[in-house]
Scaffold this motif. Structure first.
Motif, PDB file in Angstrom:
ATOM      1  N   ALA A 165     -44.691 -66.138  -5.506  1.00  0.00           N
ATOM      2  CA  ALA A 165     -45.149 -67.209  -6.384  1.00  0.00           C
ATOM      3  C   ALA A 165     -44.060 -67.606  -7.375  1.00  0.00           C
ATOM      4  N   ARG A 166     -43.988 -68.899  -7.649  1.00  0.00           N
ATOM      5  CA  ARG A 166     -43.071 -69.428  -8.652  1.00  0.00           C
ATOM      6  C   ARG A 166     -43.838 -69.680  -9.948  1.00  0.00           C
ATOM      7  N   HIS A 167     -43.100 -69.989 -11.016  1.00  0.00           N
ATOM      8  CA  HIS A 167     -43.737 -70.393 -12.271  1.00  0.00           C
ATOM      9  C   HIS A 167     -43.866 -71.909 -12.236  1.00  0.00           C
ATOM     10  N   LEU A 168     -45.082 -72.398 -12.015  1.00  0.00           N
ATOM     11  CA  LEU A 168     -45.334 -73.826 -11.920  1.00  0.00           C
ATOM     12  C   LEU A 168     -46.019 -74.341 -13.182  1.00  0.00           C
ATOM     13  N   PHE A 169     -45.667 -75.565 -13.562  1.00  0.00           N
ATOM     14  CA  PHE A 169     -46.372 -76.275 -14.619  1.00  0.00           C
ATOM     15  C   PHE A 169     -47.489 -77.112 -14.007  1.00  0.00           C
ATOM     16  N   GLY A 170     -48.470 -77.469 -14.834  1.00  0.00           N
ATOM     17  CA  GLY A 170     -49.542 -78.343 -14.387  1.00  0.00           C
ATOM     18  C   GLY A 170     -49.089 -79.784 -14.316  1.00  0.00           C
ATOM     19  N   GLY A 171     -50.052 -80.666 -14.045  1.00  0.00           N
ATOM     20  CA  GLY A 171     -49.748 -82.082 -13.950  1.00  0.00           C
ATOM     21  C   GLY A 171     -50.961 -82.866 -13.525  1.00  0.00           C
ATOM     22  N   PRO A 172     -50.843 -84.197 -13.481  1.00  0.00           N
ATOM     23  CA  PRO A 172     -51.979 -85.047 -13.131  1.00  0.00           C
ATOM     24  C   PRO A 172     -52.290 -85.005 -11.643  1.00  0.00           C
ATOM     25  N   GLY A 173     -53.504 -85.447 -11.290  1.00  0.00           N
ATOM     26  CA  GLY A 173     -53.876 -85.447  -9.888  1.00  0.00           C
ATOM     27  C   GLY A 173     -55.088 -86.312  -9.617  1.00  0.00           C
ATOM     28  N   VAL A 174     -55.511 -86.317  -8.345  1.00  0.00           N
ATOM     29  CA  VAL A 174     -56.660 -87.108  -7.924  1.00  0.00           C
ATOM     30  C   VAL A 174     -57.269 -86.428  -6.698  1.00  0.00           C
ATOM     31  N   GLU A 175     -58.581 -86.525  -6.568  1.00  0.00           N
ATOM     32  CA  GLU A 175     -59.246 -86.026  -5.369  1.00  0.00           C
ATOM     33  C   GLU A 175     -59.356 -87.156  -4.362  1.00  0.00           C
ATOM     34  N   VAL A 176     -58.872 -86.923  -3.140  1.00  0.00           N
ATOM     35  CA  VAL A 176     -58.947 -87.927  -2.076  1.00  0.00           C
ATOM     36  C   VAL A 176     -59.409 -87.244  -0.790  1.00  0.00           C
ATOM     37  N   GLY A 177     -60.382 -87.851  -0.131  1.00  0.00           N
ATOM     38  CA  GLY A 177     -60.831 -87.335   1.150  1.00  0.00           C
ATOM     39  C   GLY A 177     -61.276 -85.891   1.112  1.00  0.00           C
ATOM     40  N   GLY A 178     -61.833 -85.440  -0.004  1.00  0.00           N
ATOM     41  CA  GLY A 178     -62.284 -84.061  -0.123  1.00  0.00           C
ATOM     42  C   GLY A 178     -61.177 -83.065  -0.395  1.00  0.00           C
ATOM     43  N   ASP A 179     -59.940 -83.539  -0.540  1.00  0.00           N
ATOM     44  CA  ASP A 179     -58.796 -82.690  -0.869  1.00  0.00           C
ATOM     45  C   ASP A 179     -58.318 -82.981  -2.288  1.00  0.00           C
ATOM     46  N   THR A 211     -46.339 -82.411 -19.934  1.00  0.00           N
ATOM     47  CA  THR A 211     -45.705 -82.235 -18.627  1.00  0.00           C
ATOM     48  C   THR A 211     -44.829 -83.413 -18.216  1.00  0.00           C
ATOM     49  N   GLY A 212     -44.970 -84.581 -18.863  1.00  0.00           N
ATOM     50  CA  GLY A 212     -44.217 -85.756 -18.433  1.00  0.00           C
ATOM     51  C   GLY A 212     -42.918 -85.984 -19.173  1.00  0.00           C
ATOM     52  N   GLY A 213     -42.504 -85.059 -20.073  1.00  0.00           N
ATOM     53  CA  GLY A 213     -41.374 -85.327 -20.948  1.00  0.00           C
ATOM     54  C   GLY A 213     -40.018 -84.830 -20.497  1.00  0.00           C
ATOM     55  N   SER A 214     -39.954 -84.051 -19.431  1.00  0.00           N
ATOM     56  CA  SER A 214     -38.661 -83.522 -18.994  1.00  0.00           C
ATOM     57  C   SER A 214     -37.726 -84.647 -18.547  1.00  0.00           C
ATOM     58  N   ARG A 215     -36.459 -84.530 -18.925  1.00  0.00           N
ATOM     59  CA  ARG A 215     -35.411 -85.477 -18.560  1.00  0.00           C
ATOM     60  C   ARG A 215     -35.665 -86.875 -19.126  1.00  0.00           C
ATOM     61  N   TRP A 216     -36.469 -86.959 -20.169  1.00  0.00           N
ATOM     62  CA  TRP A 216     -36.817 -88.241 -20.774  1.00  0.00           C
ATOM     63  C   TRP A 216     -35.915 -88.520 -21.965  1.00  0.00           C
ATOM     64  N   ARG A 217     -35.395 -89.731 -22.041  1.00  0.00           N
ATOM     65  CA  ARG A 217     -34.661 -90.206 -23.208  1.00  0.00           C
ATOM     66  C   ARG A 217     -35.451 -91.339 -23.836  1.00  0.00           C
ATOM     67  N   GLN A 218     -35.835 -91.164 -25.077  1.00  0.00           N
ATOM     68  CA  GLN A 218     -36.751 -92.101 -25.713  1.00  0.00           C
ATOM     69  C   GLN A 218     -36.076 -93.191 -26.532  1.00  0.00           C
ATOM     70  N   HIS A 219     -34.776 -93.064 -26.798  1.00  0.00           N
ATOM     71  CA  HIS A 219     -34.096 -93.991 -27.699  1.00  0.00           C
ATOM     72  C   HIS A 219     -33.417 -95.115 -26.913  1.00  0.00           C
TER      73      HIS A 219
END
Length: 534
Positions: free
Chosen positions: A409-423, A50-58
């Motif tokens: 609904a849209r077509h969504l990709f996953g990604g990283p996250g964190v639980e904070v304050g019960g949310d 999920t983190g590779g879009s618009r990435w240039r590695q060279h």
């Protein structure tokens, strides 16, 4: 906005860090400069793309030969094959390109202006440039791949076209000004090299350290009790750094670790196994595994060999879910093995619908539940829901709410996250056939009861990592930016482009170890130990 982040120290710092794995080296003794082309690597592994879009590695980096300090870094669209300093002008020619895998040979001839950092792409149209060499201040010799395979498919991969392009003043050459009709020449035999080993030896010689090797891609980083730092990265299963900044131990590996789960005396490491080698005509790869290593010395204490690649999901009380990620099985239900706190083997398994590395990655930190994404059975990328796997509950996951909070609904990709304050705070992106469009990456805070959004923050680049607490959420982007968001309303507290010694660095992993301390693993293999001002 005033940035509140400062880099206290850099772990794993090393000469030529900014360019990754070297592919081309040129030295100008009279200028005291060395130019290096390199590859920072794909922002993708079998469990997450999920983190590779618009990435240039060279990259192309320019360094001093005496102090090895990086003067400048520029991006390249394609792999860097060759670099040559102009005989008299403050200029370097850079040949780049690659075969597209089907028909075309694409690339550019770049002119890097050493004083200003300006980069000019001078060919009209895309051509792979295999080698550059100055014959005189006016004459640049090029070895080019043909535009495509149409004329002679076999020779296209074993030969090059030799051309000399003349300009009276290369410093004034405009973009796209070298026309295709100037690039005709004779065919000569040319052996393409995978590159890397010779260039590594040349850089090692410049450093005076024969053991010098590039570091890349810190996929996960964790702060341990009393100050040590644990990390996994490309070609390193795991490594530990002492509180005083010295490397305590490291476990080399053919491919390296991708995820960490720290326990009281040991750690689970998700070890990648994707590389393929040939035995005769048969494609062979090593079986993936999950290693258990000692926090004291890195000694391997055990391993789980499940016969398939997995991705981790964790719960605060120590439960670990190992979800199968096999690409060939992405349309079929796959197992999720559950390892109890303190346990060494799975004690039960549940089944989820298929996984792919764009739609379903969902690594949620500090979670009170085992949270995953599940789509429909026949087309798992559609109709995705956030689901909970209960180690003590039913064999089927429990649906919590749809991944998309909007209608339709849209077509969504996953990604990283964190639980904070019960949310739940999680990142993702809106799929579009044209790629990631500006404003289509997001971070959203949602109720864990019904998925209702509290706030949404949008961006142009995908998030590579997320962590935070009830006060602030920190989001790393592959654009070199780190953004601190107010956890209550999603407003920007501050945003900062990360740099080390004045050069940009791309964050790949994060851990908030205390309210005032953030660990950042970078794409170029370094670990930034950062202070956060109140």
């Amino acid at each position: 906005m005033t940035a509140s982040l400062s880099v206290r120290r850099v772990l794993g710092d090393h000469p030529f860090a900014e360019i990754g794995k070297p592919s081309a080296v040129a030295v100008s003794e009279d200028r005291g400069l060395v130019a290096v082309g390199g590859d920072l690597g794909y922002l993708q592994w079998s469990g997450d793309g999920t983190g590779g879009s618009r990435w240039r590695q060279h990259r192309v980096g320019v360094y001093g030969t005496v102090d090895l300090r990086c003067r400048r870094v520029v991006e390249s669209r394609w792999p860097v094959h060759s670099v040559a300093f102009h005989p008299t002008l403050p200029l370097a020619a850079v040949g780049t390109g690659s075969y597209d895998g089907g028909y075309f040979f694409e690339g550019e001839l770049l002119l890097v202006h050493l004083e200003s950092g300006r980069v000019t792409s001078v060919l009209r149209g895309e051509r792979e440039v295999l080698k550059v060499e100055w014959e005189s201040p006016a004459d640049l010799r090029l070895l080019l791949a043909p535009p495509d395979e149409e004329e002679d498919e076999e020779r296209a991969h074993t030969h090059a076209i030799e051309v000399v392009v003349e300009r009276p003043d290369w410093g004034a050459v405009a973009s796209s000004s070298v026309r295709p009709e100037e690039l005709g020449g004779r065919w000569i035999a040319y052996e393409r090299s995978a590159g890397g080993d010779d260039e590594t030896e040349r850089l090692a010689a410049l450093t005076g350290e024969p053991w010098w090797e590039p570091r890349r891609l810190v996929w996960d980083v964790r702060g341990l009790a009393d100050g040590p730092v644990l990390a996994c990265l490309e070609e390193v299963l795991a490594e530990a750094w002492l509180p005083d900044g010295r490397l305590d131990w490291a476990v080399p590996d053919e491919e390296g670790g991708r995820q960490l789960v720290v326990r009281e005396r040991d750690a689970w490491v998700n070890v990648e196994r994707r590389r393929v080698r040939y035995v005769g005509r048969e494609r062979v790869s090593e079986p993936p595994f999950v290693a258990r290593v000692s926090l004291t010395d890195g000694k391997r204490l055990g391993a789980l060999t499940l016969g398939r690649s997995v991705t981790f999901s964790t719960r605060r009380d120590g439960w670990l879910a190992l979800r199968a990620t096999e690409a060939v099985m992405r349309r079929r239900p796959q197992p999720v093995d559950l390892v109890p706190p303190g346990g060494d083997t799975p004690t039960r398994a549940v089944t989820l619908n298929g996984f792919d590395l764009f739609n379903h990655p969902f690594p949620i930190r500090r979670a009170g539940r085992l949270l995953l994404l599940q789509g429909s059975e026949r087309e798992p990328w559609r109709d995705k829901w956030v689901v909970e796997v209960d180690p003590y509950g039913a064999d089927e996951p429990r649906r919590l709410f749809p991944l998309d909070w909007r209608t339709p609904a849209r077509h969504l990709f996953g990604g990283p996250g964190v639980e904070v304050g019960g949310d739940l705070v999680h990142a993702g992106a809106v799929h579009d056939g044209a790629g990631l469009l500006p404003g289509n990456a997001f971070v959203v805070r949602r109720s864990l009861t019904d998925g209702a959004p509290r706030w949404e923050f949008v961006a142009d680049h995908p998030a590579t990592a997320v962590d935070g607490d009830e006060d602030t959420v920190y989001v790393a982007y592959n654009s070199v930016e780190l953004v601190a968001l107010n956890a209550l309303d999603g407003t920007v507290r501050w945003r900062q482009h990360l740099t080390v010694d004045g050069q940009p660095v791309v964050p790949l992993s994060l851990e908030l170890t205390a309210a005032d301390r953030l660990l950042i693993g970078t794409v170029d293999g370094r670990i930034l130990d950062c202070s956060i001002a109140p």
